[in-house]
Design an enzyme around this catalytic site. Structure first.
Site, PDB file in Angstrom:
ATOM      1  N   ARG A  31     -33.990  31.925  19.579  1.00 59.38           N
ATOM      2  CA  ARG A  31     -33.991  30.468  19.759  1.00 59.38           C
ATOM      3  C   ARG A  31     -33.578  30.021  21.167  1.00 59.38           C
ATOM      4  O   ARG A  31     -34.126  29.075  21.727  1.00 59.38           O
ATOM      5  CB  ARG A  31     -33.047  29.852  18.721  1.00 59.38           C
ATOM      6  CG  ARG A  31     -33.008  28.332  18.723  1.00 59.38           C
ATOM      7  CD  ARG A  31     -32.041  27.831  17.660  1.00 59.38           C
ATOM      8  NE  ARG A  31     -32.042  26.383  17.557  1.00 59.38           N
ATOM      9  CZ  ARG A  31     -32.846  25.671  16.788  1.00 59.38           C
ATOM     10  NH1 ARG A  31     -33.746  26.286  16.041  1.00 59.38           N
ATOM     11  NH2 ARG A  31     -32.782  24.360  16.740  1.00 59.38           N
ATOM     12  N   HIS A 107     -29.876  61.540  26.452  1.00 60.34           N
ATOM     13  CA  HIS A 107     -28.792  61.222  27.380  1.00 60.34           C
ATOM     14  C   HIS A 107     -29.340  60.249  28.408  1.00 60.34           C
ATOM     15  O   HIS A 107     -30.259  60.584  29.172  1.00 60.34           O
ATOM     16  CB  HIS A 107     -28.277  62.492  28.064  1.00 60.34           C
ATOM     17  CG  HIS A 107     -26.961  62.300  28.756  1.00 60.34           C
ATOM     18  ND1 HIS A 107     -26.822  61.560  29.902  1.00 60.34           N
ATOM     19  CD2 HIS A 107     -25.713  62.745  28.438  1.00 60.34           C
ATOM     20  CE1 HIS A 107     -25.554  61.557  30.281  1.00 60.34           C
ATOM     21  NE2 HIS A 107     -24.856  62.277  29.402  1.00 60.34           N
ATOM     22  N   ASP A 108     -28.796  59.047  28.433  1.00 57.31           N
ATOM     23  CA  ASP A 108     -29.383  57.991  29.245  1.00 57.31           C
ATOM     24  C   ASP A 108     -29.281  58.240  30.747  1.00 57.31           C
ATOM     25  O   ASP A 108     -30.240  58.022  31.484  1.00 57.31           O
ATOM     26  CB  ASP A 108     -28.781  56.626  28.881  1.00 57.31           C
ATOM     27  CG  ASP A 108     -27.270  56.647  28.760  1.00 57.31           C
ATOM     28  OD1 ASP A 108     -26.644  57.666  29.108  1.00 57.31           O
ATOM     29  OD2 ASP A 108     -26.699  55.634  28.304  1.00 57.31           O
ATOM     30  N   HIS A 186      -0.209  12.138  20.357  1.00 58.80           N
ATOM     31  CA  HIS A 186       0.016  12.401  18.931  1.00 58.80           C
ATOM     32  C   HIS A 186      -0.893  11.515  18.065  1.00 58.80           C
ATOM     33  O   HIS A 186      -0.565  11.208  16.922  1.00 58.80           O
ATOM     34  CB  HIS A 186       1.488  12.172  18.542  1.00 58.80           C
ATOM     35  CG  HIS A 186       2.447  12.929  19.397  1.00 58.80           C
ATOM     36  ND1 HIS A 186       2.743  14.255  19.193  1.00 58.80           N
ATOM     37  CD2 HIS A 186       3.162  12.546  20.475  1.00 58.80           C
ATOM     38  CE1 HIS A 186       3.620  14.655  20.104  1.00 58.80           C
ATOM     39  NE2 HIS A 186       3.875  13.645  20.896  1.00 58.80           N
ATOM     40  N   GLN A 262     -11.723  59.965  34.464  1.00 55.96           N
ATOM     41  CA  GLN A 262     -13.178  60.059  34.552  1.00 55.96           C
ATOM     42  C   GLN A 262     -13.798  58.676  34.662  1.00 55.96           C
ATOM     43  O   GLN A 262     -14.834  58.500  35.296  1.00 55.96           O
ATOM     44  CB  GLN A 262     -13.762  60.778  33.326  1.00 55.96           C
ATOM     45  CG  GLN A 262     -15.270  60.966  33.428  1.00 55.96           C
ATOM     46  CD  GLN A 262     -15.857  61.723  32.257  1.00 55.96           C
ATOM     47  OE1 GLN A 262     -16.582  61.161  31.449  1.00 55.96           O
ATOM     48  NE2 GLN A 262     -15.534  63.007  32.148  1.00 55.96           N
ATOM     49  N   SER A 310     -30.633  12.351  12.712  1.00 61.92           N
ATOM     50  CA  SER A 310     -30.305  12.814  11.372  1.00 61.92           C
ATOM     51  C   SER A 310     -31.589  12.854  10.561  1.00 61.92           C
ATOM     52  O   SER A 310     -32.455  11.993  10.714  1.00 61.92           O
ATOM     53  CB  SER A 310     -29.302  11.867  10.711  1.00 61.92           C
ATOM     54  OG  SER A 310     -29.207  12.103   9.322  1.00 61.92           O
ATOM     55  N   SER A 311     -31.703  13.861   9.679  1.00 67.12           N
ATOM     56  CA  SER A 311     -32.936  13.985   8.902  1.00 67.12           C
ATOM     57  C   SER A 311     -33.080  12.895   7.857  1.00 67.12           C
ATOM     58  O   SER A 311     -34.167  12.669   7.332  1.00 67.12           O
ATOM     59  CB  SER A 311     -32.981  15.354   8.216  1.00 67.12           C
ATOM     60  OG  SER A 311     -31.904  15.470   7.292  1.00 67.12           O
ATOM     61  N   ASN A 318     -26.455  12.175  16.776  1.00 61.56           N
ATOM     62  CA  ASN A 318     -25.339  13.109  16.594  1.00 61.56           C
ATOM     63  C   ASN A 318     -24.953  13.799  17.903  1.00 61.56           C
ATOM     64  O   ASN A 318     -25.824  14.103  18.726  1.00 61.56           O
ATOM     65  CB  ASN A 318     -25.718  14.175  15.562  1.00 61.56           C
ATOM     66  CG  ASN A 318     -25.892  13.587  14.176  1.00 61.56           C
ATOM     67  OD1 ASN A 318     -25.268  12.580  13.831  1.00 61.56           O
ATOM     68  ND2 ASN A 318     -26.749  14.193  13.367  1.00 61.56           N
ATOM     69  N   ASN A 324     -22.613  22.217  19.464  1.00 61.69           N
ATOM     70  CA  ASN A 324     -23.233  23.513  19.753  1.00 61.69           C
ATOM     71  C   ASN A 324     -22.391  24.278  20.765  1.00 61.69           C
ATOM     72  O   ASN A 324     -22.163  25.492  20.623  1.00 61.69           O
ATOM     73  CB  ASN A 324     -24.652  23.300  20.286  1.00 61.69           C
ATOM     74  CG  ASN A 324     -25.389  24.593  20.567  1.00 61.69           C
ATOM     75  OD1 ASN A 324     -25.036  25.327  21.482  1.00 61.69           O
ATOM     76  ND2 ASN A 324     -26.435  24.852  19.810  1.00 61.69           N
ATOM     77  N   ARG A 359     -21.909  47.210  26.315  1.00 63.53           N
ATOM     78  CA  ARG A 359     -23.268  46.734  26.022  1.00 63.53           C
ATOM     79  C   ARG A 359     -23.270  45.324  25.434  1.00 63.53           C
ATOM     80  O   ARG A 359     -24.335  44.741  25.233  1.00 63.53           O
ATOM     81  CB  ARG A 359     -23.979  47.718  25.093  1.00 63.53           C
ATOM     82  CG  ARG A 359     -24.494  48.950  25.820  1.00 63.53           C
ATOM     83  CD  ARG A 359     -25.288  49.873  24.924  1.00 63.53           C
ATOM     84  NE  ARG A 359     -26.108  50.792  25.706  1.00 63.53           N
ATOM     85  CZ  ARG A 359     -25.698  51.961  26.192  1.00 63.53           C
ATOM     86  NH1 ARG A 359     -24.451  52.349  25.984  1.00 63.53           N
ATOM     87  NH2 ARG A 359     -26.515  52.733  26.896  1.00 63.53           N
TER      88      ARG A 359
END
Length: 477
Positions: A31, A107-108, A186, A262, A310-311, A318, A324, A359
């Site tokens: 998406r 082996h990459d 507050h 290493q 709004s549907s 909104n 999001n 990754r």
């Protein structure tokens, strides 16, 4: 006993995993692909392999230029250009070829070595095949490839997105610098401010985190299987390998880490992810505040032509951009926090937990970039509802109680009589009740203040009781 699901509703469904073109499992590659696509060039598996090739090629060139081994030729300009062309031409066909090699090597990094060796003959360098991956452990290549990818992703994608969002936020702070607004501490009516000053607080906080990210060092090492240059020393005992390694790492535009096991210790990554996560958390707070201001009408949202709010309720617009963003910031931080906590640990001299963890760097930054995009778009759709903000202020004259009791304290210090118990007297007048302008002015008239102080307080209104708010907003926006 293994049970198989033979439910009727699933039995005849199309197997979507076999669909062509491939259907994305995750939202970032589906998406939201268009928004986070620039990160693919830096933090995808293909980008990692391209950067591995880049590191291997540059190490090959560096060894030849340093003449660390007897018999090494001087590379011609054409050969250097040809070697670097292996990186520059790395595209879909090369990705497929490298994948086929890795299917055999399992082996990459070894696959990358063989990929480069295949191309040396065409450059007249076939006899130098042993120089590819010379004295390197896989992590010598990986840590540098990751550092290059992370650096470029941050500097070329994340920082520009953050700076674009900040520029829009600064514009909003400047626009609303002189718009008086009732504060709420507050959740209760409190000393007025300006809308611009409250936005400028976030500008200042977020800018500090951006500065930290801009100053981040990206570390790298190339010192062998356990960080001792053991193989290097055996092959070329007279070479100053730490100096050669430092020069190489710095040629890549990275900071040299002189002492490791290493693996490069990944501490710089933990530092970077902590700073980005902190930026994300501050931005999350901005989203919550903006959402709340929208909900009480301080901001109007500019409708997008043709968009549905709004549907079922046609009147609604909104605040989806900020909602999001909140969700994506939370997902980003979950990953960044995990990476920062786990990457700094390694069992003895090496284990592979970091390999799987790293990754997910692209995913962690991807959700942050997506959130930045949404906030930037959301800010562009805001319009300050000055009339609503002004009406809210005018309904809360009791907030001037702070000013009155503080002036009374100053008058008492100056020797004016009758100024005792200022706080208690204002508390009795204002706590838990609405006080209008007339009642406050009547109260002030009966205090016995000096003429200048009384005049100052009588002229004070909620929308002028903002102190230095507008000046601060302009200074930091």
């Amino acid at each position: 006993m293994t049970m198989t699901n033979h439910s009727p509703e699933n039995h005849d469904r199309v197997n979507l995993s076999a669909a062509e073109p491939a259907i994305a499992l995750g939202a970032l590659d589906g998406r939201y692909r268009s928004t986070i696509a620039p990160l693919v060039d830096h933090l995808s598996e293909a980008a990692l392999n391209r950067n591995r090739i880049h590191v291997e090629v540059e190490w090959f060139i560096h060894l030849c230029q340093s003449q660390v081994l007897p018999g090494l030729p001087e590379l011609s300009d054409e050969q250097v250009a040809g070697l670097r062309g292996i990186v520059e031409s790395f595209g879909s066909e090369e990705i497929a070829e490298l994948g086929a090699i890795e299917a055999e090597t399992v082996h990459d990094v070894k696959a990358v070595e063989y990929f480069i060796v295949r191309r040396l003959e065409g450059l007249g360098l076939a006899e130098l095949a042993p120089l590819v991956h010379f004295a390197c452990t896989s992590e010598d290549i990986n840590n540098l490839a990751y550092a290059v990818g992370i650096r470029d992703a941050v500097q070329q994608v994340w920082l520009p997105a953050a700076e674009q969002m900040l520029q829009r936020l600064q514009g909003l702070a400047a626009e609303a610098a002189e718009t008086p607004m009732l504060s709420r501490t507050h959740g209760q009516p409190a000393t007025p401010t300006t809308l611009g000053k409250e936005i400028a607080v976030f500008v200042h906080r977020l800018s500090r985190q951006v500065s930290r990210v801009q100053a981040q060092e990206f570390l790298g090492k190339i010192n062998g299987a356990t960080g001792t240059y053991a193989a290097h020393r055996c092959a070329a005992p007279d070479a100053d390998w730490p100096v050669i390694a430092r020069e190489f790492v710095e040629k890549l535009g990275l900071t040299f880490n002189p002492l490791t096991t290493q693996i490069e210790s990944h501490d710089f990554q933990a530092e970077l992810y902590a700073d980005i996560a902190r930026f994300n958390r501050i931005l999350h707070g901005l989203c919550v505040d903006i959402w709340s201001y929208i909900s009480i009408g301080f901001f109007k949202q500019i409708p997008v032509a043709g968009a549905t709010g709004s549907s079922t309720m046609p009147h609604k617009v909104n605040p989806i951009r900020f909602e999001n963003a909140e969700a994506n910031l939370e997902i980003s931080n979950a990953l960044l926090d995990t990476l920062g906590a786990t990457l700094v640990e390694s069992r003895w001299q090496r284990d592979l937990t970091d390999s799987s963890g790293q990754r997910n760097i692209g995913t962690a930054l991807g959700h942050s970039v997506l959130a930045l995009s949404n906030v930037t778009k959301g800010l562009k759709q805001l319009d300050v509802a000055a009339d609503v903000i002004a009406a809210d202020l005018d309904a809360n004259w009791e907030v001037l109680g702070e000013a009155i009791q503080t002036v009374m304290r100053a008058e008492a210090i100056a020797g004016v009589e009758g100024m005792e118990n200022s706080y208690e007297r204002l508390k009795e007048l204002t706590r838990g009740r609405r006080v209008d302008a007339e009642k406050l002015k009547e109260f002030v008239s009966g205090l016995g203040l000096s003429p200048a102080a009384e005049e100052r307080l009588k002229n004070l209104t909620p929308d002028t009781y903002t102190g230095l708010a507008s000046e601060l907003a302009k200074q930091f926006s």
